[in-house]
Design a protein around this motif. Sequence first.
Motif, PDB file in Angstrom:
ATOM      1  N   LYS A  86      -7.015  -4.492   7.647  1.00  0.00           N
ATOM      2  CA  LYS A  86      -8.263  -3.795   7.294  1.00  0.00           C
ATOM      3  C   LYS A  86      -8.467  -3.821   5.785  1.00  0.00           C
ATOM      4  O   LYS A  86      -9.584  -4.020   5.299  1.00  0.00           O
ATOM      5  N   LEU A  87      -7.378  -3.625   5.018  1.00  0.00           N
ATOM      6  CA  LEU A  87      -7.495  -3.654   3.555  1.00  0.00           C
ATOM      7  C   LEU A  87      -7.968  -5.025   3.083  1.00  0.00           C
ATOM      8  O   LEU A  87      -8.798  -5.140   2.181  1.00  0.00           O
ATOM      9  N   ILE A  88      -7.434  -6.055   3.722  1.00  0.00           N
ATOM     10  CA  ILE A  88      -7.836  -7.414   3.346  1.00  0.00           C
ATOM     11  C   ILE A  88      -9.314  -7.615   3.656  1.00  0.00           C
ATOM     12  O   ILE A  88     -10.083  -8.132   2.845  1.00  0.00           O
ATOM     13  N   PRO A 113       0.824  -1.208   0.000  1.00  0.00           N
ATOM     14  CA  PRO A 113       0.000   0.000   0.000  1.00  0.00           C
ATOM     15  C   PRO A 113       0.858   1.258   0.000  1.00  0.00           C
ATOM     16  O   PRO A 113       2.017   1.222   0.429  1.00  0.00           O
ATOM     17  N   ARG A 114       0.275   2.355  -0.508  1.00  0.00           N
ATOM     18  CA  ARG A 114       0.995   3.635  -0.449  1.00  0.00           C
ATOM     19  C   ARG A 114       0.783   4.250   0.934  1.00  0.00           C
ATOM     20  O   ARG A 114      -0.340   4.301   1.442  1.00  0.00           O
ATOM     21  N   ASN A 141     -12.026  -7.647  -4.538  1.00  0.00           N
ATOM     22  CA  ASN A 141     -10.653  -7.148  -4.590  1.00  0.00           C
ATOM     23  C   ASN A 141     -10.370  -6.304  -5.827  1.00  0.00           C
ATOM     24  O   ASN A 141      -9.221  -6.004  -6.122  1.00  0.00           O
ATOM     25  N   GLY A 142     -11.425  -5.885  -6.526  1.00  0.00           N
ATOM     26  CA  GLY A 142     -11.244  -4.989  -7.670  1.00  0.00           C
ATOM     27  C   GLY A 142     -10.327  -5.590  -8.721  1.00  0.00           C
ATOM     28  O   GLY A 142      -9.616  -4.879  -9.421  1.00  0.00           O
ATOM     29  N   THR A 198      -3.146   3.703   1.335  1.00  0.00           N
ATOM     30  CA  THR A 198      -4.048   3.573   0.186  1.00  0.00           C
ATOM     31  C   THR A 198      -3.589   2.403  -0.673  1.00  0.00           C
ATOM     32  O   THR A 198      -2.398   2.252  -0.942  1.00  0.00           O
ATOM     33  N   PHE A 199      -4.547   1.578  -1.044  1.00  0.00           N
ATOM     34  CA  PHE A 199      -4.251   0.453  -1.934  1.00  0.00           C
ATOM     35  C   PHE A 199      -5.511   0.122  -2.705  1.00  0.00           C
ATOM     36  O   PHE A 199      -6.604   0.062  -2.122  1.00  0.00           O
TER      37      PHE A 199
END
Length: 516
Positions: free
Chosen positions: A499-501, A445-446, A509-510, A470-471
């Motif tokens: 949290k992203l997962i 992630p950024r 997952n886009g 951000t990812f």
Amino acid sequence: MTEKVMIFDSTLRDGEQTPGARLNLEEKLKIAKQLAKLNVDIIECGFPVSSPGEFKAVQTIAKEVKGPIIVGLARTLQGDIDAVWEAIKYSERPRIHTFLGSSSIHMQYKLRKDPETLLEMGVEAVKYAKRYTEDVQYSLEDATRSDEDYMCRVIEAVIKAGATVINIPDTVGYAVPEQFATLIRNIKNRVPNIDKAVLSVHCHNDLGLAVANSLIAVQNGARQVECNINGIGERAGNAALEEIVTGLLIRQDYFEQYYTDVNLREIYKTSRLVSSLTGIPVPVNKAVIGINAFAHSSGIHQDGILKNLSTYEIINAELIGGKAAQMVLTARSGRHAVKNELLEIGSQLDEAEFEEFYNAFLELADKKKEVFREDLEALIADRLAFAIPPTFTLEYLQTVSGSRSIPAAVVKLKKDDTTFVETDCGAGPIDAAYNAIDKITGINPRLENYNLRGVTEGRKALGEVSIKLTFNEKTIIGRGTSTDIIEASVMAYLNGINKLILLSKVNGNGGNDAIP
Ligand code: KIV
Ligand code: ZN
């Protein structure tokens, strides 16, 4: 005769528009339930048409939160209004809030329509919303830069169409108090049917005048004030709820005609909850609620305070549910003392939760010796942040750094029953550890921003790291707390990745297969 000022909280709508302050459904629900305990009159909980997640959050709050009026925001479009109604119809007290620009700047550059067409759009939107519910609020966006004659015509027309609340937003925080007072007074005097609606104000803080403008509006006829906990909101934020309600009470001698029904004792707890869930710290010098608001530093002030609190204090910390004096806990303090302090900061845990918390407390007390109330708050915030099921947990961390060595890290993470170990270098030990974690998780992630805060004073202070990641077009806040700032940084990063997962499991997952 005293008159009630209704408190319209928009922490979950305008407040959530604060850059970086994304909240998930559970977090929004938690805040909405706390706002109900604070006894605000109205909760604006989102903009349902904006995304399925937002819709679901508003709907869940409408179903579960009892007491306050529940509001959803809509542009003057039928689709927006339909979405609001579908989300809020479960509430016992639903309100549709629709808005449209009224300044020539908005009409000409943003809306690109002439004033009469826009007036008609406003009227049609109110009529459409009225098919669903009696309670319809209309806001004239950018009111304080609008032509007064035009505004008065719009207000009269939308009230005739059925609007029950007319909101005058100072959308860009442009107003100054005397001018705003005149505007509110003129609307009261010039709009013939204004007595059929409640007049409301919504002030932004670009010039630091949001609270002053809101209070003077009350004195000139506003009976609803829109405000947010900790003053969070778009750009410089909105009028701070805690400042408005405390101001009205503390200066009762001046505002003697007005009162609110807000339960001030819940302010401290609500403020800390919003801060911990949004990841936006409360500035130490924030009026009413900052930790320095009840601290006295200069010798002359301390002397005065010891003789009589009123010498330098106009607000008693207990009034807002805080406490000036506090106990210093140690590993020998025992469960009773820890439970007591938790109650002081407004946290009630069940027995199992408390046992888990107590073990974390003992671990901290062993490292730090003295544990302050702020340390407990940080531990609680950490518990909330970690309330989501973690995919990866930290098993082991070792870093190398120094003026002559290449910063490196060894990280061991566990996922289900498998353990992964990676090493990497970086610009510093934290960067090295983050690189090693990226290798293991396959996600990089950024890092948008990184905040390290010493939660308490002294060399063994607990460090709280809050980072924005951000990812895959998703932005989240990760948090971690430890007496070791590298460990706190790594825990914050892992919390963010988990949290992203979780987000990708909920939302897909886009197309990015990197997310496990
Ligand atoms: O600031 C503003 O004008 C708003 C409106 C939607 C009420 O937030
Ligand atoms: Zn606003």
